[in-house]
Design a protein around this motif. Structure first.
Motif, PDB file in Angstrom:
ATOM      1  N   ARG A 148       0.734  -1.268  -0.116  1.00  0.00           N
ATOM      2  CA  ARG A 148      -0.528   0.482  -0.050  1.00  0.00           C
ATOM      3  C   ARG A 148       0.998   1.005  -0.145  1.00  0.00           C
ATOM      4  N   ALA A 149       1.936   1.002   0.303  1.00  0.00           N
ATOM      5  CA  ALA A 149       2.629   2.584   0.560  1.00  0.00           C
ATOM      6  C   ALA A 149       3.764   2.149   0.642  1.00  0.00           C
ATOM      7  N   PRO A 150       4.724   1.071  -0.339  1.00  0.00           N
ATOM      8  CA  PRO A 150       7.090   1.392  -0.164  1.00  0.00           C
ATOM      9  C   PRO A 150       7.475   2.232  -0.275  1.00  0.00           C
ATOM     10  N   LYS A 151       7.940   2.000   0.430  1.00  0.00           N
ATOM     11  CA  LYS A 151       9.033   2.997   0.731  1.00  0.00           C
ATOM     12  C   LYS A 151      10.534   2.236   0.323  1.00  0.00           C
ATOM     13  N   LEU A 152      11.035   0.897   1.035  1.00  0.00           N
ATOM     14  CA  LEU A 152      12.490   0.321   0.524  1.00  0.00           C
ATOM     15  C   LEU A 152      12.868   1.371  -0.887  1.00  0.00           C
ATOM     16  N   HIS A 153      12.535   0.344  -2.190  1.00  0.00           N
ATOM     17  CA  HIS A 153      12.701   1.269  -3.075  1.00  0.00           C
ATOM     18  C   HIS A 153      13.390   2.718  -3.018  1.00  0.00           C
ATOM     19  N   ARG A 154      12.933   3.875  -2.449  1.00  0.00           N
ATOM     20  CA  ARG A 154      12.937   4.949  -2.296  1.00  0.00           C
ATOM     21  C   ARG A 154      14.285   4.731  -1.101  1.00  0.00           C
ATOM     22  N   TYR A 155      14.030   4.334  -0.342  1.00  0.00           N
ATOM     23  CA  TYR A 155      15.608   4.492   0.128  1.00  0.00           C
ATOM     24  C   TYR A 155      16.921   3.572  -0.129  1.00  0.00           C
ATOM     25  N   LEU A 156      17.036   2.549  -1.536  1.00  0.00           N
ATOM     26  CA  LEU A 156      18.083   2.218  -1.653  1.00  0.00           C
ATOM     27  C   LEU A 156      17.900   3.362  -3.425  1.00  0.00           C
ATOM     28  N   GLY A 157      17.892   4.134  -2.952  1.00  0.00           N
ATOM     29  CA  GLY A 157      17.409   4.948  -4.791  1.00  0.00           C
ATOM     30  C   GLY A 157      17.187   4.419  -5.668  1.00  0.00           C
ATOM     31  N   LEU A 158      16.016   3.482  -5.964  1.00  0.00           N
ATOM     32  CA  LEU A 158      15.709   2.759  -7.166  1.00  0.00           C
ATOM     33  C   LEU A 158      14.601   3.037  -7.247  1.00  0.00           C
ATOM     34  N   VAL A 204      16.530  -7.502  -7.614  1.00  0.00           N
ATOM     35  CA  VAL A 204      17.108  -5.943  -6.840  1.00  0.00           C
ATOM     36  C   VAL A 204      18.879  -7.059  -6.776  1.00  0.00           C
ATOM     37  N   HIS A 205      19.603  -6.771  -7.407  1.00  0.00           N
ATOM     38  CA  HIS A 205      21.233  -6.897  -6.333  1.00  0.00           C
ATOM     39  C   HIS A 205      21.716  -5.748  -6.194  1.00  0.00           C
ATOM     40  N   PRO A 206      21.248  -4.564  -5.400  1.00  0.00           N
ATOM     41  CA  PRO A 206      22.511  -4.048  -4.725  1.00  0.00           C
ATOM     42  C   PRO A 206      23.354  -3.686  -4.820  1.00  0.00           C
ATOM     43  N   VAL A 219      17.390  -7.251  -3.282  1.00  0.00           N
ATOM     44  CA  VAL A 219      15.799  -6.845  -3.161  1.00  0.00           C
ATOM     45  C   VAL A 219      14.714  -7.851  -3.922  1.00  0.00           C
ATOM     46  N   LEU A 220      13.983  -7.864  -2.856  1.00  0.00           N
ATOM     47  CA  LEU A 220      12.809  -8.435  -4.017  1.00  0.00           C
ATOM     48  C   LEU A 220      11.309  -6.238  -3.938  1.00  0.00           C
ATOM     49  N   PRO A 221      11.563  -5.664  -4.301  1.00  0.00           N
ATOM     50  CA  PRO A 221      10.867  -4.613  -3.925  1.00  0.00           C
ATOM     51  C   PRO A 221       9.641  -4.897  -3.765  1.00  0.00           C
ATOM     52  N   ALA A 222       8.316  -3.871  -3.756  1.00  0.00           N
ATOM     53  CA  ALA A 222       6.920  -4.205  -3.696  1.00  0.00           C
ATOM     54  C   ALA A 222       5.869  -3.917  -5.482  1.00  0.00           C
ATOM     55  N   GLY A 223       7.255  -3.243  -6.420  1.00  0.00           N
ATOM     56  CA  GLY A 223       6.546  -3.065  -7.606  1.00  0.00           C
ATOM     57  C   GLY A 223       5.259  -2.256  -7.527  1.00  0.00           C
ATOM     58  N   ARG A 224       4.515  -2.309  -8.354  1.00  0.00           N
ATOM     59  CA  ARG A 224       3.511  -1.914  -8.789  1.00  0.00           C
ATOM     60  C   ARG A 224       2.289  -2.543  -7.732  1.00  0.00           C
ATOM     61  N   ALA A 225       1.627  -0.977  -7.646  1.00  0.00           N
ATOM     62  CA  ALA A 225       0.508  -0.864  -6.823  1.00  0.00           C
ATOM     63  C   ALA A 225      -0.642  -1.854  -7.031  1.00  0.00           C
ATOM     64  N   PRO A 226      -1.091  -2.708  -6.015  1.00  0.00           N
ATOM     65  CA  PRO A 226      -2.562  -3.998  -6.819  1.00  0.00           C
ATOM     66  C   PRO A 226      -4.169  -3.260  -6.796  1.00  0.00           C
ATOM     67  N   GLY A 227      -4.441  -3.491  -7.739  1.00  0.00           N
ATOM     68  CA  GLY A 227      -5.470  -3.230  -8.258  1.00  0.00           C
ATOM     69  C   GLY A 227      -7.012  -3.329  -7.132  1.00  0.00           C
ATOM     70  N   ARG A 228      -6.494  -4.752  -6.222  1.00  0.00           N
ATOM     71  CA  ARG A 228      -7.298  -5.510  -5.481  1.00  0.00           C
ATOM     72  C   ARG A 228      -7.067  -5.490  -4.196  1.00  0.00           C
ATOM     73  N   ALA A 229      -6.893  -5.629  -3.138  1.00  0.00           N
ATOM     74  CA  ALA A 229      -6.874  -5.625  -1.842  1.00  0.00           C
ATOM     75  C   ALA A 229      -5.755  -6.079  -1.803  1.00  0.00           C
ATOM     76  N   SER A 230      -4.675  -6.116  -1.659  1.00  0.00           N
ATOM     77  CA  SER A 230      -3.510  -6.084  -0.936  1.00  0.00           C
ATOM     78  C   SER A 230      -3.652  -6.858   0.189  1.00  0.00           C
ATOM     79  N   SER A 231      -4.594  -7.018   0.596  1.00  0.00           N
ATOM     80  CA  SER A 231      -4.207  -7.993   1.439  1.00  0.00           C
ATOM     81  C   SER A 231      -5.121  -9.357   0.908  1.00  0.00           C
ATOM     82  N   ASP A 232      -5.776  -9.455   0.085  1.00  0.00           N
ATOM     83  CA  ASP A 232      -5.985 -10.835  -0.906  1.00  0.00           C
ATOM     84  C   ASP A 232      -4.369 -11.387  -1.314  1.00  0.00           C
ATOM     85  N   LEU A 233      -3.682 -10.186  -1.822  1.00  0.00           N
ATOM     86  CA  LEU A 233      -2.242 -11.105  -2.365  1.00  0.00           C
ATOM     87  C   LEU A 233      -1.733 -11.413  -2.006  1.00  0.00           C
ATOM     88  N   LEU A 234      -2.039 -10.864  -0.720  1.00  0.00           N
ATOM     89  CA  LEU A 234      -0.617 -11.865   0.657  1.00  0.00           C
ATOM     90  C   LEU A 234      -1.097 -13.142   1.309  1.00  0.00           C
TER      91      LEU A 234
END
Length: 170
Positions: A39-49, A70-72, A79-94
């Motif tokens: 819902r609110a991924p930040k890891l890619h930003r911290y790694l400058g990706l 991703v191999h920083p 690292v396995l970033p979040a990628g695209r935000a899901p169109g349906r509920a993220s809890s369903d995906l998880l």
């Protein structure tokens, strides 16, 4: 290992990243850091990706897992970033069969690898709760002057049955 906290701003992503880098630097194990805060991924930003395909894309069936990893420039860390935000509920995906199978595969494929999941906050959505049964243990982050005592206690209740290895006070 899941890393989560009561709410936004408790430092869970930075804690997960710092722990992953520290363990990778130990060189006795490799580390896979997975951003499951869809819902609110930040890891890619911290790694400058740049925002790129990640676990959300894999779970939706659009992208092979190998294209998401991703191999920083940190030895021993993947690292396995979040990628695209899901169109349906993220809890369903998880909670999906695809995610459950992936979690089992990540746990079993490399015996010397530590898998760290950056989960969403416990009190903002049910995403973390539906996924916690697929981890061995959990690290809880709280923020000094921000996290309320009752929120911390509610998190401990929600984590009952999950091995809480500790709490990080940010």
């Amino acid at each position: 290992l899941a890393v989560t906290g009561p709410g936004r701003g408790d430092g869970k992503t930075l804690t997960a990243l710092n722990l992953a880098v520290s363990l990778a630097g130990n060189r006795t194990r490799t580390v896979l850091l997975v951003d499951l805060d869809l819902r609110a991924p930040k890891l890619h930003r911290y790694l400058g990706l740049p925002r790129q395909p990640g676990i959300g894309d894999y779970l939706l069936g659009d992208v092979p897992l190998s294209s998401c990893l991703v191999h920083p420039a940190i030895d021993g860390l993947v690292v396995l970033p979040a990628g695209r935000a899901p169109g349906r509920a993220s809890s369903d995906l998880l909670a999906s069969a695809r995610m459950i199978a992936l979690a089992a595969e990540l746990k079993q494929r490399y015996a010397d690898r530590v898998v760290i999941y950056d989960l969403p906050p416990l009190l903002s959505a049910d995403d973390a709760i539906v996924f916690l049964r697929h981890v061995d243990c959990c690290l809880l982050t709280v923020s000094y002057g921000h996290t309320r005592k009752r929120d911390f206690q509610q998190c401990l209740e929600l984590l009952e049955g999950c091995a809480v290895v500790g709490t990080v006070l940010n």
